[in-house]
Scaffold this active site. Structure first.
Site, mmCIF file in Angstrom:
data_model
loop_
_atom_site.group_PDB
_atom_site.id
_atom_site.type_symbol
_atom_site.label_atom_id
_atom_site.label_comp_id
_atom_site.label_asym_id
_atom_site.label_seq_id
_atom_site.Cartn_x
_atom_site.Cartn_y
_atom_site.Cartn_z
ATOM 1 C CB CYS A 122 8.425 7.439 13.258
ATOM 2 S SG CYS A 122 7.070 7.600 12.102
ATOM 3 C CG HIS A 263 8.690 3.328 14.207
ATOM 4 N ND1 HIS A 263 7.713 3.939 14.969
ATOM 5 C CD2 HIS A 263 8.376 3.602 12.907
ATOM 6 C CE1 HIS A 263 6.866 4.556 14.171
ATOM 7 N NE2 HIS A 263 7.238 4.367 12.929
ATOM 8 C CG ASN A 293 3.706 4.484 11.928
ATOM 9 O OD1 ASN A 293 4.017 5.061 12.967
ATOM 10 N ND2 ASN A 293 4.405 4.581 10.810
HETATM 11 N N1 COA Z 1 -5.180 -2.227 0.165
HETATM 12 C C1 COA Z 1 -5.076 -2.945 -0.950
HETATM 13 N N2 COA Z 1 -4.125 -2.713 -1.863
HETATM 14 C C2 COA Z 1 -3.253 -1.741 -1.631
HETATM 15 C C3 COA Z 1 -3.301 -0.955 -0.470
HETATM 16 C C4 COA Z 1 -4.324 -1.232 0.452
HETATM 17 N N3 COA Z 1 -4.453 -0.545 1.591
HETATM 18 N N4 COA Z 1 -2.290 -0.066 -0.497
HETATM 19 C C5 COA Z 1 -1.614 -0.270 -1.640
HETATM 20 N N5 COA Z 1 -2.197 -1.282 -2.328
HETATM 21 C C6 COA Z 1 -1.794 -1.839 -3.610
HETATM 22 C C7 COA Z 1 -0.999 -0.879 -4.435
HETATM 23 O O1 COA Z 1 -1.852 0.000 -5.149
HETATM 24 C C8 COA Z 1 -0.248 -1.803 -5.355
HETATM 25 O O2 COA Z 1 -1.094 -2.185 -6.397
HETATM 26 P P1 COA Z 1 -0.517 -2.339 -7.899
HETATM 27 O O3 COA Z 1 0.541 -3.412 -7.805
HETATM 28 O O4 COA Z 1 -1.737 -2.718 -8.673
HETATM 29 O O5 COA Z 1 0.053 -1.007 -8.250
HETATM 30 C C9 COA Z 1 -0.021 -3.054 -4.488
HETATM 31 O O6 COA Z 1 -0.944 -2.938 -3.387
HETATM 32 C C10 COA Z 1 1.389 -3.177 -3.952
HETATM 33 O O7 COA Z 1 1.797 -1.911 -3.494
HETATM 34 P P2 COA Z 1 3.205 -1.717 -2.837
HETATM 35 O O8 COA Z 1 3.361 -0.274 -2.489
HETATM 36 O O9 COA Z 1 4.269 -2.362 -3.620
HETATM 37 O O10 COA Z 1 3.010 -2.582 -1.510
HETATM 38 P P3 COA Z 1 4.080 -2.920 -0.434
HETATM 39 O O11 COA Z 1 4.216 -4.381 -0.309
HETATM 40 O O12 COA Z 1 5.337 -2.092 -0.582
HETATM 41 O O13 COA Z 1 3.362 -2.409 0.892
HETATM 42 C C11 COA Z 1 3.412 -0.523 2.348
HETATM 43 C C12 COA Z 1 2.997 -1.040 0.979
HETATM 44 C C13 COA Z 1 3.037 0.947 2.448
HETATM 45 C C14 COA Z 1 2.665 -1.309 3.419
HETATM 46 C C15 COA Z 1 4.942 -0.728 2.525
HETATM 47 O O14 COA Z 1 5.626 -0.229 1.396
HETATM 48 C C16 COA Z 1 5.465 -0.047 3.750
HETATM 49 O O15 COA Z 1 5.141 -0.441 4.853
HETATM 50 N N6 COA Z 1 6.330 0.945 3.564
HETATM 51 C C17 COA Z 1 6.897 1.652 4.679
HETATM 52 C C18 COA Z 1 5.833 2.509 5.288
HETATM 53 C C19 COA Z 1 6.219 3.056 6.591
HETATM 54 O O16 COA Z 1 6.645 2.335 7.428
HETATM 55 N N7 COA Z 1 6.058 4.354 6.721
HETATM 56 C C20 COA Z 1 6.316 5.025 7.908
HETATM 57 C C21 COA Z 1 7.751 5.053 8.184
HETATM 58 S S1 COA Z 1 7.968 5.662 9.738
#
Ligand code: COA
Length: 336
Positions: A122, A263, A293
């Site tokens: 990214c 980003h 993204n």
């Molecule tokens: N729909 C519904 N539930 C979902 C899901 C979806 N698409 N994706 C994950 N979950 C669930 C998980 O399984 C988890 O369930 P559990 O508590 O029963 O285990 C719950 O939601 C919380 O997951 P978590 O990973 O803690 O969520 P989060 O608040 O951290 O959000 C992201 C997840 C991926 C959105 C977040 O961590 C994020 O944006 N990270 C950075 C990603 C990024 O920017 N990547 C590219 C960098 S360039």
């Protein structure tokens, strides 16, 4: 021992034109609800994404890159024949070799150009900006076309709700020229990498360490794998640090920044950076609700949209900042 003289700073360069392209097909959160166990409410509240664009099967990264590049060249009023450097930032190339930039050279007819790709996820578009800045600043090239382009839909595991809701396809481009006159001057730029965190976000299969075989094909290893929570923390810290460094290298403070173009990965990440930098929310450009993204394309598309929507006036100081797999991060301050 003789002291090695520090290198002369590069001659100034400017962004002479921008362009972008996104595929026509819109995939909404509602559509994703039918594919994986997710909901519009979850995706919107956790990420800010409402929809993303998906390229056609026969529409490749190079096609999107060329369309964005052509628009940037038209705006800069530079003939494709006068482009002497093309850098495509991508992690989703048409083929492992040759570089996607070689296909773009052919699509656009930039036949006198040197063309190659950079892989910095990214952060790639801002890595390309820094390479172009130094190459032109040193006098090695004159008219560079830098492009961030991705067809992430080909590298997403569509049965993994943790990742497939986050990404989209598209391309953005900029023409970089010596800064004789005119706005768009690059005031500062900072890059960083932490390879110790490479496992947090990667495409584990399809490279020489893990070729795809008949046996491992069902595991879909040539798709994005991510430890979301860890990536989130690193993204906030690295983008905050990179922003402060680029602002300070330009001799400015965050109060001088008229527009932040971050980003476009997650609205909560952007909110956290904005809060730490004490930049007003209305001074931040956001389009991730429309595209998700798009990795290397994200900052480039946002820059072009901000430009075409008239969000930047001559003399405004613009901060670009990105973060991605690697881990990599990058920032730049532009005087529009
Ligand atoms: N729909 C519904 N539930 C979902 C899901 C979806 N698409 N994706 C994950 N979950 C669930 C998980 O399984 C988890 O369930 P559990 O508590 O029963 O285990 C719950 O939601 C919380 O997951 P978590 O990973 O803690 O969520 P989060 O608040 O951290 O959000 C992201 C997840 C991926 C959105 C977040 O961590 C994020 O944006 N990270 C950075 C990603 C990024 O920017 N990547 C590219 C960098 S360039």
């Amino acid at each position: 021992m003789t002291d090695i003289p520090s290198p002369a700073p590069p001659l100034p360069v400017r962004i002479a034109g921008t362009g972008s392209y996104v595929p026509e097909r819109v995939m909404s959160n509602a559509e994703l609800e039918k594919i994986v166990d997710t909901s519009d409410d979850w995706i919107t509240s956790r990420t800010g994404i409402k929809e993303r664009r998906i390229a056609r099967a026969n529409e490749f990264t190079s096609h999107m890159a060329a369309k964005a590049g052509q628009r940037a060249l038209e705006q800069a009023e530079i003939d494709p024949a006068d482009v002497d450097l093309i850098i495509v930032a991508t992690i989703t190339p048409d083929t492992l070799t040759p570089a996607t930039a070689c296909y773009v050279q052919q699509h656009l007819g930039c036949l006198k150009s040197v063309a190659f790709d950079v892989s910095a996820a990214c952060s790639g578009f801002l890595y390309a900006l820094e390479l172009a800045r130094h190459s032109i600043g040193a006098g090695a090239f004159r008219n560079a076309l830098i492009i961030g382009a991705e067809k992430l839909s080909s590298f997403v595991n569509w049965s993994d709700r943790n990742t497939c809701v986050l990404f989209g396809d598209g391309a953005g481009a900029a023409v970089i020229t010596p800064s004789l006159n005119g706005g768009g001057r690059v005031l500062s730029s900072q890059l960083g990498t932490d390879g110790a965190q490479a496992e947090l976000l990667n495409i584990p299969g399809g490279g020489s360490s893990c070729p795809i075989t008949i046996e491992n094909a069902p595991q879909q290893l040539a798709t994005l794998a991510m430890q979301g929570r860890e990536v989130f923390k690193h993204a906030v810290n690295a983008m905050k640090r990179a922003s402060i460094e680029a602002i300070s290298a330009a001799g400015l403070t965050s109060q001088d920044i008229k527009l932040l173009i971050p980003h476009q990965a997650n609205l909560r990440i952007i909110d956290a950076i904005v809060e730490r930098l004490e930049i007003a929310k209305e001074d931040v450009f956001i389009n991730l609700h429309k595209y998700g993204n798009t990795s290397a394309a994200a900052v480039a598309i946002a820059l072009d949209e901000a430009h075409r929507e008239g969000r930047m006036e001559r003399g405004d100081k613009i901060l670009l900042v990105a973060f991605g797999a690697g881990l990599t991060w990058a920032s730049a301050v532009i005087e529009w």
